[in-house]
Design a protein around this motif. Sequence first.
Motif, PDB file in Angstrom:
ATOM      1  N   TRP A  13       0.822  -1.206   0.000  1.00 35.56           N
ATOM      2  CA  TRP A  13       0.000   0.000   0.000  1.00 35.56           C
ATOM      3  C   TRP A  13       0.856   1.256   0.000  1.00 35.56           C
ATOM      4  O   TRP A  13       0.530   2.240  -0.679  1.00 35.56           O
ATOM      5  N   ASN A  14       1.932   1.240   0.742  1.00 32.11           N
ATOM      6  CA  ASN A  14       2.820   2.409   0.762  1.00 32.11           C
ATOM      7  C   ASN A  14       3.452   2.640  -0.608  1.00 32.11           C
ATOM      8  O   ASN A  14       3.558   3.786  -1.068  1.00 32.11           O
ATOM      9  N   ASN A  15       3.850   1.549  -1.251  1.00 27.33           N
ATOM     10  CA  ASN A  15       4.432   1.690  -2.596  1.00 27.33           C
ATOM     11  C   ASN A  15       3.399   2.219  -3.593  1.00 27.33           C
ATOM     12  O   ASN A  15       3.705   3.094  -4.427  1.00 27.33           O
ATOM     13  N   SER A  16       2.183   1.691  -3.491  1.00 27.28           N
ATOM     14  CA  SER A  16       1.126   2.187  -4.387  1.00 27.28           C
ATOM     15  C   SER A  16       0.821   3.654  -4.128  1.00 27.28           C
ATOM     16  O   SER A  16       0.594   4.435  -5.074  1.00 27.28           O
ATOM     17  N   TYR A  17       0.841   4.044  -2.859  1.00 29.74           N
ATOM     18  CA  TYR A  17       0.589   5.443  -2.523  1.00 29.74           C
ATOM     19  C   TYR A  17       1.681   6.345  -3.083  1.00 29.74           C
ATOM     20  O   TYR A  17       1.382   7.435  -3.621  1.00 29.74           O
ATOM     21  N   ARG A  18       2.938   5.903  -2.978  1.00 27.36           N
ATOM     22  CA  ARG A  18       4.032   6.701  -3.534  1.00 27.36           C
ATOM     23  C   ARG A  18       3.914   6.803  -5.059  1.00 27.36           C
ATOM     24  O   ARG A  18       4.117   7.884  -5.641  1.00 27.36           O
ATOM     25  N   GLU A  19       3.602   5.689  -5.706  1.00 27.21           N
ATOM     26  CA  GLU A  19       3.429   5.739  -7.164  1.00 27.21           C
ATOM     27  C   GLU A  19       2.284   6.662  -7.560  1.00 27.21           C
ATOM     28  O   GLU A  19       2.372   7.421  -8.544  1.00 27.21           O
ATOM     29  N   LEU A  20       1.187   6.622  -6.807  1.00 24.76           N
ATOM     30  CA  LEU A  20       0.060   7.497  -7.096  1.00 24.76           C
ATOM     31  C   LEU A  20       0.443   8.966  -6.921  1.00 24.76           C
ATOM     32  O   LEU A  20       0.058   9.834  -7.728  1.00 24.76           O
ATOM     33  N   GLU A  21       1.214   9.248  -5.867  1.00 22.37           N
ATOM     34  CA  GLU A  21       1.678  10.617  -5.664  1.00 22.37           C
ATOM     35  C   GLU A  21       2.561  11.074  -6.826  1.00 22.37           C
ATOM     36  O   GLU A  21       2.433  12.211  -7.318  1.00 22.37           O
ATOM     37  N   GLN A  22       3.454  10.207  -7.267  1.00 22.02           N
ATOM     38  CA  GLN A  22       4.308  10.567  -8.398  1.00 22.02           C
ATOM     39  C   GLN A  22       3.491  10.816  -9.665  1.00 22.02           C
ATOM     40  O   GLN A  22       3.754  11.765 -10.424  1.00 22.02           O
ATOM     41  N   ARG A  23       2.491   9.980  -9.887  1.00 23.89           N
ATOM     42  CA  ARG A  23       1.651  10.190 -11.069  1.00 23.89           C
ATOM     43  C   ARG A  23       0.865  11.486 -10.973  1.00 23.89           C
ATOM     44  O   ARG A  23       0.707  12.217 -11.970  1.00 23.89           O
ATOM     45  N   ILE A  24       0.351  11.809  -9.796  1.00 22.31           N
ATOM     46  CA  ILE A  24      -0.377  13.068  -9.623  1.00 22.31           C
ATOM     47  C   ILE A  24       0.540  14.259  -9.865  1.00 22.31           C
ATOM     48  O   ILE A  24       0.163  15.249 -10.513  1.00 22.31           O
ATOM     49  N   LEU A  25       1.785  14.158  -9.348  1.00 26.14           N
ATOM     50  CA  LEU A  25       2.742  15.239  -9.568  1.00 26.14           C
ATOM     51  C   LEU A  25       3.068  15.391 -11.050  1.00 26.14           C
ATOM     52  O   LEU A  25       3.165  16.521 -11.572  1.00 26.14           O
ATOM     53  N   SER A  26       3.241  14.257 -11.730  1.00 21.68           N
ATOM     54  CA  SER A  26       3.534  14.333 -13.168  1.00 21.68           C
ATOM     55  C   SER A  26       2.349  14.926 -13.941  1.00 21.68           C
ATOM     56  O   SER A  26       2.524  15.728 -14.874  1.00 21.68           O
ATOM     57  N   MET A  27       1.107  14.549 -13.522  1.00 19.80           N
ATOM     58  CA  MET A  27      -0.070  15.131 -14.174  1.00 19.80           C
ATOM     59  C   MET A  27      -0.147  16.632 -13.913  1.00 19.80           C
ATOM     60  O   MET A  27      -0.499  17.413 -14.811  1.00 19.80           O
ATOM     61  N   GLU A  28       0.179  17.079 -12.712  1.00 14.46           N
ATOM     62  CA  GLU A  28       0.183  18.513 -12.431  1.00 14.46           C
ATOM     63  C   GLU A  28       1.211  19.233 -13.288  1.00 14.46           C
ATOM     64  O   GLU A  28       0.954  20.331 -13.810  1.00 14.46           O
TER      65      GLU A  28
END
Length: 488
Positions: free
Chosen positions: A444-459
């Motif tokens: 879950w922590n890894n998925s959360y980090r990946e999701l954060e990275q994707r959100i940052l890239s989308m921003e």
Amino acid sequence: MEMTTSGSNGDSKGEYVNCDRLIGRNSGDATEITVPLSLPKRVTPAEGNNLYRLRDRKFVLEDKRRLCAWALGVALLGILLMIIRAEMCPFVYHPGSSYSFIINCSISMSTACLLVLIIAFHYKDIRLFIIDHHHVDWRIAMTRHRVLFISLELLVCAVHPVGSYWEVAVSSPESRAQRPDGNTSLSPTAAVLCVSAWHGERVVDVELLLSLLMFLRLYLVHRAILLHSKVLLSASYRSIGSLNNINFTFRFVLKVLMDKYPARTLLAFILLFWLVASWMLTLCERQKPVETGNMDTALWLIAITFLTVGYGDVSPGTSCGKGVCLLTGVMGVACTAMLVAVVTKKLALNKGEKHVHFFMLDIQISKRIRHAAANVLRECWLRHRTNLSRRSSAEQRRHQRCLLEAIRVFRHLRLKQRKLRDYASEMVDLPKMQMIMCDLSANWNNSYRELEQRILSMEQKLDDLNRCFQQTSELLSRALCHRNPDIR
């Protein structure tokens, strides 16, 4: 002269200065000189002190291990000499002879060497305490408990028979028996421990007590096992144990041995105790002309006492022998309890076998429940048919009893299945569940980090699109203004 700093791809991470062209005054040859810019990493004084402490601690532990092995060997040598002195005296030489004096001197010398080794061992122990506590004063390590323990250990190791050092005079008439050939011989009481009967029975009792107390030196066995065990020598054991606040004592080592080699450990202890207790009983019973004064009878008596059987065919005749048999009975009960625990553990099912066994039992009980439910429905139908046909009351009562019995069997099987499933649910492997939960949390922590990275890239992409739209609008406005100057 031209000096350049070497680096990779123009980077300034180079560690050498290259003098590519060093032209001498008298010659035009070009040479290349490499000068190191970075100095070797120096060890700080604190790190150096820690390294020296670790090295000293390793040497002190090796010295303690070596001294413990030597002390155990010397202690066993003293016990062996005492046994030889007690066994050979009535048959090979008489009390007061040179052979008796030599053997007694050997026992005393081994005792003195043992005391020196014990003192050296405790000196190394105090030295280890000083190293572990950053070179404090040695008097801090001398606590009341340590001083009492060292004094008691020295007292136990100093005990040994000293009867042969006393002056042996001519024995009294009561202590000597006239042989048919005119020679005189020692009485059995006087010849037990190579002490002349001229000293009296008290001296014989004291010598007997001192000889038996020499077996207390076997406490060094547990220290040798502790210092030479793989548990204490393994760095991984020590590191993991220190993290979990576990003290590496003899109790922990004994638990490890009983877990790995239960049969060998119990067998070695029982055999050693059997032989030692049999010889002690023989030594005690030699004071009187009884059957237990022989080694074979003593072995039999110790065996039946250890097993708590007690046939009653032989029994000890002295107070010392009764004490030895009492100690044997207590140790026999303790060893029997440990043996039962070991056998129970070996015969018990492991987790996989329990899961398979309970799974098959659940399947069998489920089949029986289905059959019981079918019997309940059949008896209900038979009773209903009997009521409709209006048959005799006896047949109705019989079907009623069968229905009640089928319901009872059905409820009993349901209760049995519930108990089985409750017991099976208690067998959940908590460490395994903890590891599964830790893995899930990590995922879950890894998925959360990946999701954060994707959100940052989308921003970032949205910012780029916004910037592009602004630039496009500016270009359009400029183009329109260029075509129509009147539009602003």
